[in-house]
Structure formats: structure tokens, C-alpha cells
Write an enzyme that holds these catalytic residues in place. Structure first.
Site, PDB file in Angstrom:
ATOM      1  N   ASP A  46      23.104 -16.518 -71.225  1.00  6.84           N
ATOM      2  CA  ASP A  46      22.531 -16.178 -72.526  1.00  6.84           C
ATOM      3  C   ASP A  46      21.002 -16.173 -72.460  1.00  6.84           C
ATOM      4  OD1 ASP A  46      25.048 -16.071 -73.600  1.00  6.84           O
ATOM      5  OD2 ASP A  46      24.964 -18.081 -74.475  1.00  6.84           O
TER       6      ASP A  46
HETATM    7  N1  URA Z   1      28.152 -20.628 -72.032  1.00  4.93           N
HETATM    8  C1  URA Z   1      27.248 -20.334 -72.994  1.00  4.93           C
HETATM    9  O1  URA Z   1      27.439 -20.633 -74.164  1.00  4.93           O
HETATM   10  N2  URA Z   1      26.103 -19.717 -72.612  1.00  4.93           N
HETATM   11  C2  URA Z   1      25.820 -19.378 -71.327  1.00  4.93           C
HETATM   12  O2  URA Z   1      24.747 -18.818 -71.038  1.00  4.93           O
HETATM   13  C3  URA Z   1      26.780 -19.692 -70.345  1.00  4.93           C
HETATM   14  C4  URA Z   1      27.944 -20.316 -70.720  1.00  4.93           C
END
Ligand code: URA
Length: 237
Positions: free
Chosen positions: A106
Site C-alpha cells: 500500500d
Molecule cells: N496488508 C495491508 O493492509 N497493506 C499492505 O501493504 C500489505 C498487506
């Protein structure tokens, strides 16, 4: 990205703008060389990394690339974005626009991100049946308790996708810090799992994928090529 396997006659006809029928005599005359040996078989299959020449003229010369990055927060895991910097923008390699991302992080997440131009390798790492684990370190707004461990392991139902998450291991490091190991990568999965406890994820950092850990010498935004043994051993059980 799919790995680009193709029959040699199709590849030559497309590259040279000739009929596939006209490739046969070139094969018979041993004028086409694949990876150093004359190709004679009409059914010969090549991939995106085969070295192919016709009359010593190079038609394809791709080398596989495997890169690890320490992704900083505030950068998009995408090859293009209208608004924000992408992980590709952080790379200085000349082949950066030919790479794709193996398992996104993310925007605000950080840590180990892999990039490659080898579709077969990335598929092997992301195919759920291969059970490649991804390890994350998470800091949380509220204290994490033992009760989380069982629920993470049992799996959580996500109505939007109509799936139950696969068993996830949660290890409590301290009151507000936990390590989570997943064998899948659903949309915002870790944030949504802690969300079930009304506990906000403040930072999320990926430490490892399979047997490969983030190189501690890489500062945020830095990257390096993987070694040959890292490429092979990442998915070794
Ligand atoms: N889970 C999440 O919520 N975000 C990420 O970037 C990776 C796994």
C-alpha cells in the site's frame, strides 16, 4: 505479466514480417541460432529470455532482472501514476520501464518490494498454491492481545470478496507491535484484519518474502539486484 513463450516460427515471422511458411527454409539452412545452437525444429519454443539471431543479426537479447527495494511510505506500488511518485521512479536502472511489481504494498506501507521482468518467476511467487509466506511488522494504535492470535489463525470472513482468509500467524512483539505472516495478499488485508478489533495500523513494514529478507543495508528508496542464489532460494521449502 505473462511469461512470453512462443513458437520460434511465429516469433521469426513477426519479427521479420515474413510468412510463417518462409521460416522453414531458414531453419533448414541453420540460419537461426537460439542460445548459441542452430535451431532446426519448427516446434521449437522460446521465451522472453532466449537469445535469438538470424544470420548473426540479434533479434532478441533480453536478460532477466530481479530487484529488491526498500519501499518508503508515500510512494505508489505501480508502474505509472498521475499524482504520486511510483516505485519505478525510484529506480535508476536503464531497464526500469520493463520491470513489473511482484506483490504490491500500500501507499503508506514500507519494506521489501520485488521487481522483475521474469513473468514465470513472479507468478511462482504469487500463486497461492505455492504457499509463499510474507512477513510484516506492524505497529498499532491500541495494544495487541493474545485474543488476536486465534482469530488470525482461524481466518476471517471478508464479505466483499466472499472469502475466508487463510491461517495467518501473529506474533506479539510488544504491546503495540506485532509480526504477521500471511500466505496471500488480499486488498488491505492486514489493516482489515486488525480493523476487526477496531485497532488501527499505524505502520506496516514487509520484512521478508519466502526465504528472502529485506537487506538491512538498503535505506528507504534504495534497491539492489538479487544474487543468483536469492533468486533460486526465495521459494525453496
Ligand atoms: N496488508 C495491508 O493492509 N497493506 C499492505 O501493504 C500489505 C498487506
Amino acid at each position: 505479466m505473462q511469461s512470453k513463450r512462443a513458437r520460434l516460427d511465429r516469433f521469426i515471422s513477426e519479427q521479420m514480417g515474413i510468412n510463417r511458411r518462409d521460416v522453414r527454409p531458414l531453419l533448414a539452412q541453420k540460419r537461426i541460432v537460439v542460445d548459441g545452437s542452430p535451431a532446426t525444429d519448427i516446434n521449437h519454443v522460446i521465451d522472453e529470455f532466449s537469445h535469438v539471431t538470424l544470420d548473426d543479426q540479434v533479434l532478441q537479447d533480453n536478460t532477466p532482472s530481479y530487484v529488491m527495494m526498500n519501499k518508503p511510505p508515500g510512494v505508489v506500488s505501480a508502474t505509472k501514476d498521475e499524482q504520486h511518485r511510483t516505485v519505478i521512479d525510484l529506480l535508476e536502472r536503464p531497464d526500469r520501464h520493463h520491470l513489473h511489481i511482484v506483490g504490491r504494498l500500500d501507499f503508506n506501507s514500507s519494506g521489501l518490494l520485488l521487481l522483475t521482468n521474469d513473468g514465470r518467476w513472479s507468478r511462482q511467487l504469487t500463486t497461492p498454491e505455492n504457499n509463499i509466506t510474507k512477513l510484516y511488522r506492524v505497529t498499532l494504535k491500541k495494544p495487541v492481545t493474545e485474543a488476536y492470535i486465534q482469530e488470525f489463525f482461524e481466518g476471517m470472513y471478508f464479505p466483499f470478496e466472499d472469502i475466508t482468509t487463510r491461517p495467518a500467524k501473529l506474533h506479539i512483539v510488544s504491546d503495540h507491535v506485532a509480526e504477521v505472516s500471511l500466505m496471500e495478499g488480499r486488498y488491505h488485508q492486514i489493516k482489515r484484519m486488525f480493523g476487526r478489533f477496531d485497532n488501527e495500523v499505524l505502520t506496516l513494514h514487509r520484512i521478508a518474502i519466502g526465504n528472502l529478507s529485506l537487506d538491512p543495508s538498503l535505506s528507504p528508496g534504495q534497491s539492489r539486484a538479487l544474487t543468483g542464489s536469492e533468486v533460486i532460494n526465495i521459494s525453496r521449502v
